[in-house]
Structure formats: structure tokens, C-alpha cells
Design a protein around this motif. Structure first.
Motif, PDB file in Angstrom:
ATOM      1  N   SER A 424      35.391  24.814  91.015  1.00 35.25           N
ATOM      2  CA  SER A 424      35.889  25.960  91.669  1.00 35.25           C
ATOM      3  C   SER A 424      35.978  25.838  93.142  1.00 35.25           C
ATOM      4  N   SER A 425      37.042  26.334  93.873  1.00 32.25           N
ATOM      5  CA  SER A 425      37.294  26.064  95.179  1.00 32.25           C
ATOM      6  C   SER A 425      36.309  26.613  96.075  1.00 32.25           C
ATOM      7  N   ASP A 426      35.464  27.493  95.713  1.00 30.48           N
ATOM      8  CA  ASP A 426      34.517  28.353  96.460  1.00 30.48           C
ATOM      9  C   ASP A 426      33.212  27.819  96.055  1.00 30.48           C
ATOM     10  N   GLY A 427      32.981  26.742  95.370  1.00 29.64           N
ATOM     11  CA  GLY A 427      31.585  26.262  95.116  1.00 29.64           C
ATOM     12  C   GLY A 427      31.115  27.212  93.924  1.00 29.64           C
ATOM     13  N   GLY A 428      31.660  27.795  93.447  1.00 31.40           N
ATOM     14  CA  GLY A 428      31.224  28.759  92.327  1.00 31.40           C
ATOM     15  C   GLY A 428      31.011  28.221  90.958  1.00 31.40           C
ATOM     16  N   ALA A 429      31.370  29.042  89.735  1.00 30.40           N
ATOM     17  CA  ALA A 429      31.243  28.405  88.339  1.00 30.40           C
ATOM     18  C   ALA A 429      32.660  27.687  88.249  1.00 30.40           C
ATOM     19  N   THR A 430      32.534  26.552  87.278  1.00 29.20           N
ATOM     20  CA  THR A 430      33.643  25.732  86.953  1.00 29.20           C
ATOM     21  C   THR A 430      34.309  26.565  86.093  1.00 29.20           C
ATOM     22  N   HIS A 431      35.709  26.328  85.851  1.00 36.04           N
ATOM     23  CA  HIS A 431      36.640  26.792  84.981  1.00 36.04           C
ATOM     24  C   HIS A 431      37.142  25.863  83.780  1.00 36.04           C
ATOM     25  N   SER A 432      37.112  26.357  82.689  1.00 34.42           N
ATOM     26  CA  SER A 432      37.579  25.633  81.476  1.00 34.42           C
ATOM     27  C   SER A 432      39.172  25.261  81.767  1.00 34.42           C
ATOM     28  N   ALA A 433      39.415  23.894  81.512  1.00 36.40           N
ATOM     29  CA  ALA A 433      40.850  23.368  81.685  1.00 36.40           C
ATOM     30  C   ALA A 433      41.773  24.327  80.758  1.00 36.40           C
ATOM     31  N   GLU A 434      41.452  24.610  79.465  1.00 36.80           N
ATOM     32  CA  GLU A 434      42.205  25.379  78.604  1.00 36.80           C
ATOM     33  C   GLU A 434      42.712  26.745  79.568  1.00 36.80           C
ATOM     34  N   ALA A 435      41.634  27.230  79.916  1.00 35.63           N
ATOM     35  CA  ALA A 435      41.811  28.481  80.478  1.00 35.63           C
ATOM     36  C   ALA A 435      42.961  28.562  81.807  1.00 35.63           C
ATOM     37  N   VAL A 436      42.730  27.417  82.432  1.00 32.32           N
ATOM     38  CA  VAL A 436      43.775  27.101  83.836  1.00 32.32           C
ATOM     39  C   VAL A 436      45.064  26.759  83.152  1.00 32.32           C
ATOM     40  N   ARG A 437      45.173  25.976  81.938  1.00 32.06           N
ATOM     41  CA  ARG A 437      46.454  25.771  81.376  1.00 32.06           C
ATOM     42  C   ARG A 437      47.201  27.203  81.009  1.00 32.06           C
ATOM     43  N   HIS A 438      46.398  27.987  80.490  1.00 30.26           N
ATOM     44  CA  HIS A 438      46.764  29.404  80.185  1.00 30.26           C
ATOM     45  C   HIS A 438      47.216  30.090  81.282  1.00 30.26           C
ATOM     46  N   ARG A 439      46.609  30.101  82.350  1.00 32.17           N
ATOM     47  CA  ARG A 439      46.904  30.757  83.500  1.00 32.17           C
ATOM     48  C   ARG A 439      48.271  30.414  84.276  1.00 32.17           C
ATOM     49  N   ILE A 440      48.121  28.836  84.288  1.00 35.77           N
ATOM     50  CA  ILE A 440      49.469  28.354  84.636  1.00 35.77           C
ATOM     51  C   ILE A 440      50.795  28.760  83.759  1.00 35.77           C
ATOM     52  N   LYS A 441      50.654  28.801  82.537  1.00 31.51           N
ATOM     53  CA  LYS A 441      51.634  29.263  81.696  1.00 31.51           C
ATOM     54  C   LYS A 441      51.974  30.731  81.866  1.00 31.51           C
ATOM     55  N   SER A 442      50.891  31.432  82.075  1.00 30.94           N
ATOM     56  CA  SER A 442      51.371  33.069  82.396  1.00 30.94           C
ATOM     57  C   SER A 442      52.030  33.307  83.815  1.00 30.94           C
ATOM     58  N   MET A 443      51.683  32.442  84.695  1.00 33.08           N
ATOM     59  CA  MET A 443      52.340  32.616  86.092  1.00 33.08           C
ATOM     60  C   MET A 443      53.857  31.899  85.882  1.00 33.08           C
ATOM     61  N   ILE A 444      54.017  31.121  85.165  1.00 37.67           N
ATOM     62  CA  ILE A 444      55.675  30.718  84.913  1.00 37.67           C
ATOM     63  C   ILE A 444      56.342  31.660  84.195  1.00 37.67           C
ATOM     64  N   GLU A 445      55.647  32.217  83.105  1.00 37.92           N
ATOM     65  CA  GLU A 445      56.351  33.115  82.265  1.00 37.92           C
ATOM     66  C   GLU A 445      56.535  34.366  82.950  1.00 37.92           C
ATOM     67  N   ALA A 446      56.085  34.579  84.130  1.00 33.98           N
ATOM     68  CA  ALA A 446      56.380  35.890  85.084  1.00 33.98           C
ATOM     69  C   ALA A 446      57.490  35.666  85.837  1.00 33.98           C
ATOM     70  N   GLU A 447      57.999  34.486  85.931  1.00 33.46           N
ATOM     71  CA  GLU A 447      59.394  34.319  86.668  1.00 33.46           C
ATOM     72  C   GLU A 447      60.555  35.083  85.981  1.00 33.46           C
ATOM     73  N   ALA A 448      60.836  35.922  86.772  1.00 28.28           N
ATOM     74  CA  ALA A 448      62.113  36.513  86.373  1.00 28.28           C
ATOM     75  C   ALA A 448      63.453  36.319  86.974  1.00 28.28           C
ATOM     76  N   SER A 449      63.555  35.599  88.126  1.00 30.74           N
ATOM     77  CA  SER A 449      64.769  35.385  88.623  1.00 30.74           C
ATOM     78  C   SER A 449      64.489  33.985  89.266  1.00 30.74           C
ATOM     79  N   ASP A 450      65.674  33.316  89.584  1.00 28.92           N
ATOM     80  CA  ASP A 450      65.767  31.932  90.291  1.00 28.92           C
ATOM     81  C   ASP A 450      64.866  31.930  91.597  1.00 28.92           C
TER      82      ASP A 450
END
Length: 497
Positions: A424-450
């Protein structure tokens, strides 16, 4: 100057006896392999008997436990025997703890079953079925599962693929509803559809289609023959069934000769891509553990007793053959059979308890995933689980191999729940790599235009704002593993479309 002297040194070591090796190997077996192994032992050891269900016992009273004189060790009795004797069977002893049995110093006792050849090459356990004659051909389900395992899918996408494959019928068609699968797994419908698109690339072509037109479409696309006219023909198969050729020529915009050629192409396709697979019908994985919501709160973890073979020691027969033994060889054989039978019974009981203990801790660690879905997978490794339950990492590793758990979100291999941690960037709890992959995929899927396309650097910034400390190269690695093009390629595609 050379000389001789006597020294006393104290050291620690682990004596791995044949029985301990046998117990460790039992722990690694899947439920199907365990059943096959126990069947072999029942045939090999005359003092072992199967514990029949109550219904069968009532149907055959002449073979009741009293008549047979069997010894039925309850889990508590077996545990007491372990505590009083050898203790834990499964290598939970760290180096320094001595585990011994009858002081045999690691040498096999005559007459004991040889377990060293269980599995491939006589040493491993993964290929137990390789030693069996007349191996059957792979079923359609096994064929698809093998392709899913080699498709470089993320753990979550692989779980989605397995859930989809479970819904495939003998003809190769997907019969399950994607929305229901997405709801059960706690993920977006778009992600399930994306995984299905990958599965549509599996062999045989056309497999996992949801309808005959889609099955034919996939095969035509592979042949590069899915043009607008052929698409119109596939969408109007009802006209073809009624032999309304005039109507087909009109909707396809072709003449009679072209339509004849198109119909011939269509007839050359396979409407049932899964029909070519013989062998047994596809079967759903049999879970070793069931996880259900507890009315009092939390989760209830229970062993699947249907996968646990129960064997007993036939004490009456043991007494008969022991009295009949005359020579030292016969007496030794009977004694060794009794020792081996006793050890097998205790090993099976301890194996069941160990699986339940490990599974319960995994469920405790991953309760958020069970409650809220795939984005809430927590970072978890073997060491964390091992320390929490007081076992060795190697024991946890063996337990989670080839063992499956049935949850409200589907059936998963226990190893599915182990995922790397991202700081975690703020020194808090760590994040699952799989959950981060899912978040990256969701961010890219939200791209509506160039103009909305996110570069890897921008994704890093957004993730850090969300408290996830991740390097750009890691984002690129995850994106490539998800088969997502670069930002330049995505921008070009969205601009063109």
C-alpha cells in the motif's frame, strides 16, 4: 600429532520412517487417486475391510460389524492414538523433532505394502493414473480444461473459464447463463463475456457457443468466410429449414448459384463440435470441502464425506489367521499386515483432519472474497496459513494440491486463494495482486473513446491515488497477462471505430 579421542555431540534431526513417507504421500493424493489407492490396499491387505454405509449394513445383517469383529476407530479415538503414539503424521515436525515408529530407522519392514511406487516414475504422486492399464481418452470437459490451463489466463479469469466449461453439454454448447455465473462469482458480466471470447478460440472450433448460429459463425470466422451474405444466411436458418430459397436470396442479396454454394459451405460445418469426443461424459469436479454460510454468522466449513474412503480393521479375521500362523514367516506377515492396516486407518483420519484445518484457515483469511467477490481477494501465502495453524509450509502445500472447495461462488482449487501481495502506498494493508489486476482491467474497460485511453503511467498514478503502490513495469506485465493491448493500440482502435 595424530591420535584418537571420544567425543559426545548433541544434534537434532528428523527421522523419516516409511510410515511417515506413506502418510505424506496420502496427503498429496486427490480424492480420486485416494479412492483408487485404498481399493488397491483393500485387495492387498486381508485384514482391511470397507466401512459400509448403514443402509447397506441393514440390507446384509449377516455382515454386521459385530459379526465381522471389525474395529471402527472414531475420529476421537484415532486422534487419541496419535497423541499417545506417533503424533502428527504429516511432516509438521520441524527439523529437530524425531519421528520414529518401532525404531526401524527408515528401513522398510518385510511384508508391508510398498508405497514407493505410487505415482509417476515410482517417486511422484501426480501421475497415479499413469500406472493403470487401458487409460481412456480425454473427455470434452478435460480437453477444454487443459486448454484453459494453458491459455495464460489470470487466476480469476481461469476460475471463470472453469465455471463456463462446467456448463458445456455433450454437444459442445454452453447452456449456462452468463449473468448467473457473473453474479455467483461476484464479477462484472463484461469480464465473463471477455473470458468466453477467449474460450471461443479453443478447439474444436465452435465449442462453447450458445446457439447453433453462433457455433456456425465461429467456424466460418476461422475459415475467413463470414461475410455479410453468409452472416445473413446464418441468422435466417429458419428460412433454410423451410427451404424458402427465394426468401434466403432476398435477405442475403445473392443469386441462386451463390446461394447454392453458401448452403453447401454451411453443410460442411459441424453443428455439434463436442460430439466427436468419446469416453465418459464430462463431470463436475467433486469438492473435498464444502463452505456454506453459517446462520449464526461467518462460514461453516465441512468435509465432503463422500470423498473420504473409510476402512476398518477386521479384528475377528485377524484373530483367526494369527492363531493359524505356525512358522515365523507367517507370524511376521500377519503382524506386518496388522501394523500396515492400523497405520492406514490412522493416516486417513489424520489426512481428513489436516485438510479441514487448512481449508478452515483459508476461508477465514479469504472471507471477504466469499462475501463480496473477486476484487476482495486478500494477499495470502503458504507461510501465513502454516503459521496460523501451527503446521509446516510443506504440509499446507500438499494439502492445497489437487483439493477443491465448493463455495457459494463456485468450486475452486485451494491454491486459487493464494495470491501475491502488493504494498500500500500509504503504509496500510497490502493488496492482492489478483484484485489489482481486476482493477486495472476495469479501468481500461471504462475507456469510451480515444481521448479516455489511459497510459501505463497514468494507471500507476490512479492506483497510487487509490493507495496501491505499484511500478509501471508491473502494470505493463499485468496488462499483457490480461491480453490487453498497449495504450497506443487501444487509442488507434477506438479512434478507428
Amino acid at each position: 600429532m595424530l591420535g584418537q579421542r571420544l567425543e559426545i555431540r548433541q544434534g537434532q534431526g528428523l527421522v523419516v520412517t516409511p510410515q511417515l513417507q506413506q502418510a505424506i504421500k496420502l496427503l498429496q493424493l486427490s480424492n480420486l487417486e485416494l479412492e483408487a489407492f485404498v481399493e488397491q490396499e483393500l485387495e492387498r491387505n486381508p485384514l482391511l475391510a470397507r466401512d459400509e454405509p448403514e443402509g447397506e449394513a441393514e440390507a446384509a445383517p449377516e455382515m454386521s460389524e459385530r459379526d465381522r469383529g471389525v474395529d471402527d476407530p472414531s475420529p476421537g479415538e484415532a486422534a487419541a492414538a496419535l497423541d499417545a503414539g506417533e503424533g502428527d503424521l504429516y511432516g509438521d515436525a520441524s527439523p529437530g523433532e524425531r519421528v520414529s515408529d518401532r525404531a526401524n530407522d527408515g528401513e522398510a519392514q518385510p511384508g508391508l505394502s510398498d508405497w514407493s511406487g505410487v505415482g509417476r516414475g515410482g517417486g511422484g504422486l501426480e501421475g497415479l493414473e499413469d500406472d493403470r492399464p487401458d487409460r481412456r481418452e480425454a473427455t470434452l470437459w478435460e480437453h477444454l480444461q487443459a486448454q484453459a490451463s494453458s491459455a495464460r489466463l489470470s487466476p480469476t479469469d481461469h476460475a471463470i473459464a472453469l465455471a463456463l466449461i462446467d456448463q458445456v453439454d455433450d454437444g459442445g454448447y454452453l447452456r449456462g447463463e452468463l449473468a448467473e455465473i457473473a453474479d455467483r462469482l461476484g464479477c462484472d458480466l463484461a469480464r465473463v463475456e471477455a473470458v468466453l471470447t477467449v474460450c471461443h478460440g479453443f478447439e474444436p472450433t465452435g465449442v462453447m457457443a450458445r446457439s447453433v448460429p453462433e457455433c456456425l459463425k465461429l467456424q466460418l470466422i476461422e475459415r475467413n468466410r463470414f461475410d455479410p451474405a453468409m452472416a445473413a444466411l446464418v441468422e435466417n436458418l429458419d428460412l433454410l429449414a423451410r427451404r424458402d430459397l427465394a426468401g434466403l436470396r432476398r435477405v442475403c442479396g445473392v443469386d441462386a448459384d451463390d446461394l447454392t454454394d453458401m448452403i453447401a459451405e454451411l453443410k460442411a460445418l459441424t453443428p455439434r463440435p463436442g460430439a466427436g469426443f468419446g469416453g465418459e461424459p464430462a463431470q463436475t469436479l467433486i469438492p473435498d470441502v464444502h463452505v456454506r454460510p453459517d446462520p449464526a454468522g461467518g462460514w461453516r466449513v465441512e468435509l465432503n464425506t463422500d470423498t473420504l474412503p473409510r476402512v476398518l480393521i477386521d479384528k475377528r479375521y485377524h484373530a483367526v489367521v494369527a492363531d493359524a500362523a505356525r512358522s515365523e514367516t507367517e507370524k511376521a506377515f500377519v503382524a506386518d499386515c496388522a501394523a500396515q492396516a492400523s497405520w492406514l486407518v490412522r493416516s486417513l483420519d489424520q489426512r481428513a483432519k489436516t485438510i479441514l484445518k487448512v481449508a478452515s484457515e483459508i476461508v477465514r483469511q479469504q472471507d471477504a472474497f466469499l462475501a463480496f467477490g473477486v476484487e476482495f481477494l486478500r494477499p495470502l501465502n503458504l507461510k501465513t496459513v502454516a503459521e496460523a495453524i501451527g503446521m509446516h509450509e510443506s504440509t499446507v502445500s500438499r494439502v492445497t494440491s489437487n483439493k477443491y472447495v465448493a463455495t457459494p461462488r463456485g468450486v475452486f482449487e485451494l491454491k486459487f486463494f493464494f495470491t501475491a501481495a502488493i504494498q500500500s502506498s500509504d503504509g496500510g494493508a497490502t493488496h492482492s495482486a489478483e484484485a489489482v489486476r481486476h482493477r486495472i482491467k476495469s479501468m481500461i474497460e471504462a475507456e469510451a473513446s480515444d481521448e479516455d485511453v489511459l497510459s501505463d503511467d497514468r494507471i500507476v498514478e490512479l492506483l497510487k491515488e487509490a493507495g496501491i503502490d505499484i511500478a509501471r513495469r508491473t502494470v505493463a506485465k499485468y496488462r499483457e497477462a490480461l491480453r490487453i493491448p498497449s495504450s497506443v493500440e487501444r487509442k488507434r482502435y477506438l479512434k478507428a471505430s
